[in-house]
Design a protein around this motif. Structure first.
Motif, short mmCIF file in Angstrom:
data_model
loop_
_atom_site.label_atom_id
_atom_site.label_comp_id
_atom_site.label_asym_id
_atom_site.label_seq_id
_atom_site.Cartn_x
_atom_site.Cartn_y
_atom_site.Cartn_z
N LEU A 83 -19.97 28.42 31.51
CA LEU A 83 -19.83 27.66 30.27
C LEU A 83 -20.53 26.30 30.40
CD1 LEU A 83 -18.38 28.11 27.60
CD2 LEU A 83 -16.40 26.95 28.53
N GLN A 121 -20.07 22.35 20.85
CA GLN A 121 -19.97 23.68 21.48
C GLN A 121 -20.62 24.74 20.60
OE1 GLN A 121 -18.51 24.58 24.62
NE2 GLN A 121 -19.60 26.44 24.08
N GLU A 122 -20.49 24.61 19.27
CA GLU A 122 -21.08 25.60 18.36
C GLU A 122 -22.59 25.64 18.53
OE1 GLU A 122 -17.38 24.63 17.48
OE2 GLU A 122 -18.75 23.27 16.42
N ASP A 145 -23.51 27.39 21.64
CA ASP A 145 -23.30 28.83 21.47
C ASP A 145 -24.45 29.46 20.70
OD1 ASP A 145 -19.66 28.71 21.06
OD2 ASP A 145 -20.92 28.81 22.85
#
Lengths: 131, 285
Positions: free
Chosen positions: B157, B218-219, B222
């Motif tokens: 991550l 984070q989006e 991603d």
């Protein structure tokens, strides 16, 4: 019954027994498993989301191998009004305890426990959110 | 000042998190160097010597890197260097650097704000050199300042954050390719997949994804990674998202999940150190 994704093949539909509980397994080390679960969810009839669906997140023992953000999983549980269980399959004790929890949930969903139905799971979750 | 910190570039640094040091006095660096030197000599006497054959005299130097800090609350970095002077060649008395390690805090205010007086916060420790020396230096610091060292591993991550951030950096000269290395689990023979992307393509992709310059969510990370995975799947029918991301490489820096980084560009060194400081602090807390 184990399946790698949904929908289940339609050929065996007439031979399949009634489904009481669907457990979606997400491996925290694999982003792909989350995507797979998200696409499979679209094939589940809405009536299942009244307590007959739960998410099982595996591999949580290894924090350093994490490929999925836990926030994303929490949001998934909230969006589908379904509980999220965390476990580490590599540890026998936790594996056993998780299996027992799932079995208990299955008994309730199949109607084997008098006085408690699958709907209880949903109402329990909603109360926690309101607090 | 890029000249002074140039020696930190292009070296593979092994990362550790360090809890705050108790009663560390910057004025006593020479004394600490003497004590550490004596400790290492004693360890070697005990038979924990590194080199077999040639007797090596280890000289220890501790120094302060005044410019290597982020905010006003950050402590300046502390550098430890171990050099050897081979007794055999006394004519050629040049010291050879055998090990270096440095403590650093780059915008580590989250930690330093909540720590009592008498504690010095330098949560990130980077080492380059033999593991046996790292162990001796670490043991001495632990005994002297009551702190705790732990290897800092980097999760897939966090590696994907790094590659997204660094691939998007603007560079004045031609950049090297962006590379992601994946390890495929549960096979009888281990399999590594290396995915190389032209740096301009990677930067162009990131520029379309990032909404606010200077801010990353984070989006956005991603979406960036999903685009890379989708592209790879379209060509090779392999789901990289099911594999484990173990290493990322860009022109700015490279990082391996075992906690090894190489900083390649001096302009972005503070940014890289800030991210690593954040990881170290979250491992401590």
């Amino acid at each position: 019954h184990l399946a790698t994704s949904l929908p289940l093949p339609s050929e065996r539909h007439h031979l399949r027994p009634r489904i009481d509980l669907i457990v979606f397994m997400i491996d925290i080390k694999s982003k792909y498993s989350l995507k797979n679960v998200q696409t499979s969810l679209a094939h589940v009839d809405a009536s299942f989301f009244l307590g007959k669906v739960c998410f099982l997140v595996t591999g949580v023992g290894r924090v350093n191998a994490c490929s999925i953000e836990t926030n994303a999983i929490c949001k998934l549980g909230e969006a589908y009004c379904s509980p999220v269980l965390y476990c580490e399959l590599e540890l026998e004790g936790i594996r056993l305890a998780t299996a027992q929890r799932l079995l208990r949930m299955l008994q309730i969903c199949a109607g084997h426990i008098p006085g408690v139905s699958a709907l209880s799971f949903v109402s329990l979750m909603r109360n926690a959110d309101d607090d | 000042d890029p000249q002074k910190t140039a020696f930190l570039l292009r070296k593979a640094w092994t990362l550790y998190s360090v809890t705050p040091l108790y009663r560390f006095r910057r004025g006593r660096l020479r004394e600490y160097a003497r004590l550490l030197s004596a400790f290492i000599a004693a360890e070697k006497q005990k038979g924990l010597a590194v080199e077999v054959g040639v007797e090596l005299d280890i000289k220890v130097a501790l120094s302060s890197l005044a410019d290597l800090r982020g905010s006003e609350q950050d402590q300046a970095a502390v550098l430890v260097q171990l050099s050897s002077r081979s007794q055999a060649s006394s004519r050629n008395s040049e010291d050879k650097l055998v090990w270096s390690g440095w403590f650093c805090s780059m915008f580590g205010d989250d930690l330093s704000e909540n720590v009592p007086k008498d504690f010095t916060c330098l949560p990130l420790f980077l080492t380059h050199g033999a593991e046996s020396y790292t162990s001796m230096v670490g043991t001495w610091f632990q005994k002297t300042f009551d702190c705790c060292f732990r290897r800092l591993a980097i999760s897939p991550l966090n590696l994907s954050w790094m590659v997204a951030m660094w691939a998007g950096c603007k560079l004045d000269r031609a950049a090297s390719a962006v590379e992601l290395v994946f390890s495929v689990p549960r096979l009888s023979q281990p399999l590594d997949i290396s995915y190389t992307i032209h740096p301009e393509d990677a930067k162009a992709l990131w520029d379309t994804v990032q909404k606010t310059p200077g801010e990353i969510s984070q989006e956005e990370v991603d979406v960036f990674m999903d685009c890379l995975y989708a592209h790879f799947h379209r060509h090779f029918k392999i789901y990289l998202s099911a594999a484990k991301l173990v290493k990322v490489s860009t022109a700015v820096a490279s990082a391996h999940c075992d906690g090894v980084v190489k900083i390649l560009h001096s302009q972005y060194m503070p940014g890289v150190l800030m991210l690593l400081t954040e990881l170290a602090i979250s491992q401590i807390q």
